[in-house]
Design an enzyme around this catalytic site. Structure first.
Site, PDB file in Angstrom:
ATOM      1  N   SER A 196     -46.059  -9.117  33.205  1.00  0.00           N
ATOM      2  CA  SER A 196     -46.858 -10.134  33.886  1.00  0.00           C
ATOM      3  C   SER A 196     -48.243  -9.583  34.231  1.00  0.00           C
ATOM      4  CB  SER A 196     -46.082 -10.625  35.112  1.00  0.00           C
ATOM      5  OG  SER A 196     -46.660 -11.766  35.661  1.00  0.00           O
TER       6      SER A 196
ATOM      7  N   ASP B 274     -41.510 -20.349  29.982  1.00  0.00           N
ATOM      8  CA  ASP B 274     -42.290 -19.732  31.065  1.00  0.00           C
ATOM      9  C   ASP B 274     -43.138 -20.803  31.760  1.00  0.00           C
ATOM     10  OD1 ASP B 274     -44.023 -18.297  32.661  1.00  0.00           O
ATOM     11  OD2 ASP B 274     -44.164 -16.636  31.236  1.00  0.00           O
TER      12      ASP B 274
ATOM     13  N   HIS C   3     -40.293 -16.925  33.102  1.00  0.00           N
ATOM     14  CA  HIS C   3     -41.293 -15.880  33.318  1.00  0.00           C
ATOM     15  C   HIS C   3     -40.648 -14.525  33.621  1.00  0.00           C
ATOM     16  CE1 HIS C   3     -45.360 -14.495  33.894  1.00  0.00           C
ATOM     17  NE2 HIS C   3     -45.019 -13.934  35.038  1.00  0.00           N
TER      18      HIS C   3
HETATM   19  C1  MLT Z   1     -51.665 -12.754  36.672  1.00  0.00           C
HETATM   20  O1  MLT Z   1     -52.145 -13.146  37.709  1.00  0.00           O
HETATM   21  O2  MLT Z   1     -51.923 -11.659  36.150  1.00  0.00           O
HETATM   22  C2  MLT Z   1     -50.729 -13.712  36.014  1.00  0.00           C
HETATM   23  O3  MLT Z   1     -50.898 -14.978  36.514  1.00  0.00           O
HETATM   24  C3  MLT Z   1     -49.320 -13.290  36.145  1.00  0.00           C
HETATM   25  C4  MLT Z   1     -48.929 -13.005  37.561  1.00  0.00           C
HETATM   26  O4  MLT Z   1     -49.106 -11.874  37.979  1.00  0.00           O
HETATM   27  O5  MLT Z   1     -48.398 -13.883  38.255  1.00  0.00           O
END
Ligand code: MLT
Length: 202
Positions: A103, A153, A184
């Site tokens: 992520s 996701d 996700h």
């Molecule tokens: C981010 O902010 O890098 C992406 O939206 C993924 C997350 O960290 O939630």
């Protein structure tokens, strides 16, 4: 050892490349150690904590809203992370690591590759987005990258994983993009795919 980022380091044994573990929003330097052990048994593990706080949750760069990134901060933090990797390689005597990011951690790993090629020798990017709308021209010739997207996701605009895969390919990386039937969150399918991919590099 004290370095620029709070981090955990686990020494390796055997021939695996070290892993640079990059956690998701709200995680920390301990989060991905079990995943690292699972996908690359015996590899050295280098796991920094993101230096940005969002409502108390560590991240690797600022965002203006969910999915809307502060790209100036992405560039700044990728530079800081590149410096950390250099410090850690010197302190612990490591070759260039393979990034394993989830992520937000996958997003900074992608930015690190595009902005500072050579910092990592490959990457597993789990649920990444495009961190830089207009990345610089990077030379990632032959760098192996596995991108793992989740078919269901909910926080990912459609095609985001594919767009990132194309950016990395344009820079010369050898990209394998797989979409797993998942949301996700991390799943066993991601762990198995990461393990097979890392074993193929060893
Ligand atoms: C981010 O902010 O890098 C992406 O939206 C993924 C997350 O960290 O939630």
């Amino acid at each position: 050892i004290e370095l620029s980022h709070i981090h955990r380091f686990q020494a390796g044994r055997g021939s695996h490349a070290p892993l640079l573990l990059l956690h998701g929003t709200g995680g920390d330097e301990t989060d991905l150690l079990p995943l690292g052990e699972m996908v690359a048994p015996g590899a050295a593990l280098l796991s920094p904590r993101g230096r940005v706080l969002e409502n108390g949750m560590p991240r690797f760069f600022r965002r203006l809203a969910e999915g809307v990134f502060d790209e100036a901060d992405v560039r700044l933090r990728a530079g800081e992370l590149q410096a950390f990797v250099a410090e850690a390689r010197e302190a612990y005597g490591l070759p260039a690591p393979v990034a394993l990011g989830f992520s937000n951690g996958a997003n900074i790993a992608a930015a690190l590759m595009l902005l500072h090629p050579g910092t990592v020798s490959g990457a597993v990017l789990i649920r990444p987005m495009v961190p830089l709308r207009e990345p610089p021209t990077a030379d990632l010739a032959g760098v192996p990258v596995l991108v793992l997207s989740g078919a269901m996701d909910p926080i990912m605009p459609a095609g985001e994983g594919e767009r990132l895969a194309r950016q990395l390919e344009t820079a010369g990386a050898r990209v394998l993009h797989r979409t797993v039937p998942a949301g996700h969150g991390l799943t066993q399918m991601d762990a198995a795919a990461a393990r097979d991919f890392l074993a193929s590099l060893a």
